[in-house]
Design an enzyme around this catalytic site. Structure first.
Site, PDB file in Angstrom:
ATOM      1  N   GLU A  71       1.437   4.163   7.667  1.00  0.00           N
ATOM      2  CA  GLU A  71       0.370   3.709   6.787  1.00  0.00           C
ATOM      3  C   GLU A  71      -0.177   4.874   5.958  1.00  0.00           C
ATOM      4  O   GLU A  71       0.085   6.045   6.262  1.00  0.00           O
ATOM      5  CB  GLU A  71      -0.756   3.076   7.612  1.00  0.00           C
ATOM      6  CG  GLU A  71      -0.347   1.842   8.403  1.00  0.00           C
ATOM      7  CD  GLU A  71      -0.231   0.582   7.551  1.00  0.00           C
ATOM      8  OE1 GLU A  71       0.067   0.689   6.343  1.00  0.00           O
ATOM      9  OE2 GLU A  71      -0.430  -0.519   8.096  1.00  0.00           O
ATOM     10  N   ASP A 113       0.820  -1.220   0.000  1.00  0.00           N
ATOM     11  CA  ASP A 113       0.000   0.000   0.000  1.00  0.00           C
ATOM     12  C   ASP A 113       0.851   1.265   0.000  1.00  0.00           C
ATOM     13  O   ASP A 113       0.331   2.364   0.168  1.00  0.00           O
ATOM     14  CB  ASP A 113      -0.952   0.013   1.194  1.00  0.00           C
ATOM     15  CG  ASP A 113      -0.231  -0.032   2.536  1.00  0.00           C
ATOM     16  OD1 ASP A 113       1.017  -0.074   2.542  1.00  0.00           O
ATOM     17  OD2 ASP A 113      -0.905  -0.027   3.579  1.00  0.00           O
TER      18      ASP A 113
END
Length: 259
Positions: free
Chosen positions: A142, A135
Site C-alpha cells: 500500500e 492507489d
C-alpha cells in the site's frame, strides 16, 4: 520501463502470453510469479488455451504474490484458491510446484521468511505478472510501503478493501490484513509485466509511469526496474502525457528486442 498501449484485454492477454510462452520454450523449468485480480485473467485464459495445444508447464514453478490473513483453508476467496481456480487447475503445472504465503500460520514472521527463502531456493522469479491498484499499490504494498520491503504482514487501506469487496458478500467480510511480497522482493524478478485496464486505473498509471518515484505510489518503483513492461488498454492510458510517443516507440520497435 516499456509502455505498450493496445486495443483491449484480449490483445494484452496474447502479448503477455507470448512472453511467457517464449520463456517456457527457452527455459522449461522457469519460475513464474502469479497475480490475482481481474488484470491477469486474459493472460491465464490465453495460457490455458495454449496449454491445450501443447505449451508445457510440467517443469515450471510458480509463486503467488500475496494472501489474506485469517481466511480458513479452502475459502473460495483465498488467493491460493483463486489462483488454483483461475489458472493452475487449467494447465499441467504440478500442484506441489505452486507456492503461496501462509496466511493461516501461527508464526507470521517465520512464515514470511520461509516464503522469501523458498523463492531464493527456486532461483528467483523469472517473470512476474502484476496488476496495479487505483492507489498505485502493487501486490499489497500500500502507499507508504518501503522500497526495501520483503514479504511481510500489511494492513489494507479502506480503498483497497472497498475495491476487493466485490469478491465477498459484503465489505465486512474483507480481511484487514494480508501477507504480501515486498517491493524489494518484487524488484528481484528478472522480468516484470504489469497489466492495467479501464479508466479507473488511468490516474494510477499516469502517476507510476510519468510521475516521481515515491513511496506514496508504490508502483513507481518499477521506473528503476531493468526489465519492466507495462501493458495498457486505451482507457488506462488515457491520462498519459506521452501516450503518442509510447505508441510510436512500440510500432517501430525492432523485432529482435522482444517484449
Amino acid at each position: 520501463m516499456e509502455v505498450v498501449i493496445l486495443g483491449g484485454r484480449r490483445q494484452i492477454g496474447k502479448l503477455a502470453a507470448d512472453a511467457i510462452e517464449e520463456l517456457l520454450r527457452r527455459k522449461p523449468d522457469a519460475v513464474l510469479g502469479l497475480a490475482t485480480g481481474s488484470s491477469p485473467l486474459p493472460v491465464y485464459d490465453e495460457l490455458a488455451e495454449r496449454n491445450s495445444r501443447g505449451l508445457d508447464f510440467s517443469r515450471a514453478t510458480a509463486f503467488t504474490l500475496d494472501e489474506y490473513v485469517g481466511l480458513p483453508s479452502g475459502h473460495p476467496e483465498s488467493y491460493r484458491e483463486v489462483i488454483r481456480r483461475e489458472f493452475t487447475d487449467r494447465v499441467n503445472i504440478a500442484p506441489e510446484n505452486v507456492h503461496g504465503p501462509d496466511g493461516s500460520a501461527g508464526d507470521i514472521p517465520a512464515a514470511c521468511q520461509a516464503y522469501e527463502d523458498a523463492i531464493a531456493a527456486a532461483g528467483g522469479v523469472d517473470l512476474q505478472l502484476l496488476g496495479v491498484g487505483t492507489d498505485g499499490h502493487i501486490a499489497f504494498n500500500e502507499p507508504g510501503s518501503s522500497f526495501a520491503s520483503r514479504t511481510r504482514i500489511k494492513s489494507l487501506i479502506e480503498q483497497t478493501r472497498r475495491d476487493n469487496a466485490r469478491f465477498f458478500k459484503s465489505l465486512a467480510e474483507v480481511p484487514h490484513h494480508v501477507l504480501t511480497q515486498g517491493l524489494g522482493t518484487l524488484m528481484e524478478a528478472r522480468h516484470v509485466i504489469l497489466i492495467a485496464t479501464g479508466a479507473q486505473k488511468a490516474q494510477a498509471v499516469r502517476e507510476f509511469v510519468e510521475g516521481p518515484v515515491s513511496a506514496i505510489c508504490p508502483a513507481s518503483i518499477l521506473q528503476f526496474h531493468p526489465h519492466a513492461t507495462v501493458l495498457l488498454d486505451e482507457a488506462a492510458a488515457s491520462a498519459l502525457k506521452l501516450a503518442d510517443f509510447y505508441r510510436h516507440t512500440y510500432d517501430n520497435k525492432p523485432a529482435w528486442q522482444g517484449l
